[in-house]
Design a protein around this motif. Structure first.
Motif, PDB file in Angstrom:
ATOM      1  N   LEU A   1      -5.406  -8.103   4.322  1.00 31.43           N
ATOM      2  CA  LEU A   1      -5.913  -9.056   4.898  1.00 31.43           C
ATOM      3  C   LEU A   1      -4.578  -9.970   4.291  1.00 31.43           C
ATOM      4  CD1 LEU A   1      -9.551  -9.506   2.747  1.00 31.43           C
ATOM      5  CD2 LEU A   1      -8.823  -9.976   5.706  1.00 31.43           C
ATOM      6  N   PHE A   2      -4.024  -9.769   3.200  1.00 29.82           N
ATOM      7  CA  PHE A   2      -3.006 -10.176   2.397  1.00 29.82           C
ATOM      8  C   PHE A   2      -1.590 -10.143   3.366  1.00 29.82           C
ATOM      9  CE2 PHE A   2      -4.963  -9.383  -1.440  1.00 29.82           C
ATOM     10  CZ  PHE A   2      -4.779 -10.319  -2.467  1.00 29.82           C
ATOM     11  N   VAL A   3      -1.863  -9.152   4.293  1.00 32.18           N
ATOM     12  CA  VAL A   3      -0.232  -8.612   5.007  1.00 32.18           C
ATOM     13  C   VAL A   3      -1.191  -9.754   5.995  1.00 32.18           C
ATOM     14  CG1 VAL A   3       0.106  -6.945   6.718  1.00 32.18           C
ATOM     15  CG2 VAL A   3       0.057  -6.410   4.633  1.00 32.18           C
ATOM     16  N   LYS A   4      -2.034  -9.970   6.571  1.00 35.05           N
ATOM     17  CA  LYS A   4      -2.419 -10.931   8.444  1.00 35.05           C
ATOM     18  C   LYS A   4      -1.648 -12.005   7.360  1.00 35.05           C
ATOM     19  CE  LYS A   4      -6.649 -12.118   9.886  1.00 35.05           C
ATOM     20  NZ  LYS A   4      -8.852 -11.850  10.159  1.00 35.05           N
ATOM     21  N   HIS A   5      -1.945 -12.242   6.606  1.00 35.13           N
ATOM     22  CA  HIS A   5      -1.535 -14.058   6.403  1.00 35.13           C
ATOM     23  C   HIS A   5       0.491 -13.974   5.388  1.00 35.13           C
ATOM     24  CE1 HIS A   5      -4.852 -15.958   7.041  1.00 35.13           C
ATOM     25  NE2 HIS A   5      -5.301 -15.443   6.593  1.00 35.13           N
ATOM     26  N   ILE A   6       0.764 -13.483   5.330  1.00 39.20           N
ATOM     27  CA  ILE A   6       2.242 -12.841   4.550  1.00 39.20           C
ATOM     28  C   ILE A   6       3.060 -14.545   5.265  1.00 39.20           C
ATOM     29  CG2 ILE A   6       3.289 -11.421   6.549  1.00 39.20           C
ATOM     30  CD1 ILE A   6       4.336 -10.017   4.199  1.00 39.20           C
ATOM     31  N   TYR A   7       2.604 -15.092   5.999  1.00 39.08           N
ATOM     32  CA  TYR A   7       2.824 -16.538   6.586  1.00 39.08           C
ATOM     33  C   TYR A   7       3.405 -16.988   5.193  1.00 39.08           C
ATOM     34  CZ  TYR A   7      -0.988 -17.876   7.220  1.00 39.08           C
ATOM     35  OH  TYR A   7      -2.427 -18.462   6.800  1.00 39.08           O
TER      36      TYR A   7
ATOM     37  N   GLN B   1       2.981   3.034   1.150  1.00 42.40           N
ATOM     38  CA  GLN B   1       4.402   3.298   2.431  1.00 42.40           C
ATOM     39  C   GLN B   1       3.608   2.525   3.167  1.00 42.40           C
ATOM     40  OE1 GLN B   1       4.887   7.181   2.619  1.00 42.40           O
ATOM     41  NE2 GLN B   1       7.056   7.021   3.937  1.00 42.40           N
ATOM     42  N   SER B   2       2.831   3.045   3.737  1.00 42.23           N
ATOM     43  CA  SER B   2       2.057   2.025   4.761  1.00 42.23           C
ATOM     44  C   SER B   2       2.060   0.695   5.223  1.00 42.23           C
ATOM     45  CB  SER B   2       0.393   3.558   4.910  1.00 42.23           C
ATOM     46  OG  SER B   2      -0.313   2.797   4.263  1.00 42.23           O
ATOM     47  N   PHE B   3       1.759   0.660   3.582  1.00 40.83           N
ATOM     48  CA  PHE B   3       1.931  -1.578   4.117  1.00 40.83           C
ATOM     49  C   PHE B   3       3.691  -2.066   4.128  1.00 40.83           C
ATOM     50  CE2 PHE B   3      -2.451  -1.074   2.738  1.00 40.83           C
ATOM     51  CZ  PHE B   3      -3.222  -1.891   3.652  1.00 40.83           C
ATOM     52  N   THR B   4       4.150  -1.430   3.730  1.00 38.09           N
ATOM     53  CA  THR B   4       5.316  -1.076   3.910  1.00 38.09           C
ATOM     54  C   THR B   4       5.937  -1.479   5.053  1.00 38.09           C
ATOM     55  OG1 THR B   4       6.174  -0.396   1.402  1.00 38.09           O
ATOM     56  CG2 THR B   4       7.710  -1.235   3.141  1.00 38.09           C
ATOM     57  N   PHE B   5       5.765  -0.147   5.838  1.00 41.81           N
ATOM     58  CA  PHE B   5       5.969  -0.121   6.760  1.00 41.81           C
ATOM     59  C   PHE B   5       5.092  -1.371   8.507  1.00 41.81           C
ATOM     60  CE2 PHE B   5       6.160   4.755   6.501  1.00 41.81           C
ATOM     61  CZ  PHE B   5       7.591   4.495   6.732  1.00 41.81           C
ATOM     62  N   LYS B   6       3.730  -2.004   7.543  1.00 41.68           N
ATOM     63  CA  LYS B   6       3.142  -2.915   8.612  1.00 41.68           C
ATOM     64  C   LYS B   6       4.131  -4.201   8.363  1.00 41.68           C
ATOM     65  CE  LYS B   6      -1.480  -1.217   8.195  1.00 41.68           C
ATOM     66  NZ  LYS B   6      -3.112  -1.843   7.876  1.00 41.68           N
ATOM     67  N   ILE B   7       4.464  -3.985   6.953  1.00 40.98           N
ATOM     68  CA  ILE B   7       5.100  -4.929   6.807  1.00 40.98           C
ATOM     69  C   ILE B   7       6.497  -5.706   7.685  1.00 40.98           C
ATOM     70  CG2 ILE B   7       5.895  -7.189   5.371  1.00 40.98           C
ATOM     71  CD1 ILE B   7       3.882  -5.887   3.456  1.00 40.98           C
ATOM     72  N   VAL B   8       6.957  -4.767   7.576  1.00 35.67           N
ATOM     73  CA  VAL B   8       8.368  -4.584   8.610  1.00 35.67           C
ATOM     74  C   VAL B   8       8.396  -4.326   9.722  1.00 35.67           C
ATOM     75  CG1 VAL B   8      10.485  -2.583   8.420  1.00 35.67           C
ATOM     76  CG2 VAL B   8       9.686  -3.774   7.029  1.00 35.67           C
TER      77      VAL B   8
END
Length: 92
Positions: free
Chosen positions: A47-53, A85-92
């Protein structure tokens, strides 16, 4: 509290600022409990990644991903590192 992020609509920046401040207070007072909950429920990190903008949400996500390993109980460090590590890859 995490349900605030559970929407497909764009988040209100003012409310996100309050959310960030509330998160800071919670992590200041209940550090271990908050981080343990977040890392035991990786879908909340999605959910955080979804709204990273949003600046406030991205600041909270940075705090979540930069947490030190001594916050967690012995033996949980490996799982935390793989989640990071998995969330770092999702962000990048």
């Amino acid at each position: 509290m995490i349900s605030f992020l559970d929407t497909d609509e764009e988040l209100n920046p003012v409310l996100c600022g309050y959310f960030c401040k509330l998160f800071q207070v919670l992590t200041g007072n209940k550090t271990k409990e908050v981080y343990t909950y977040i890392y035991n429920n990786p879908q909340s990190l999605d959910l955080f990644v979804k709204h990273i903008y949003n600046k406030s949400v991205s600041e909270v996500l940075i705090r979540l991903l930069n947490v030190s390993d001594n916050v967690f109980e012995e033996g949980n460090g490996e799982g935390v590192d793989s989640i990071r590590q998995s969330f770092t890859f999702k962000i990048v």
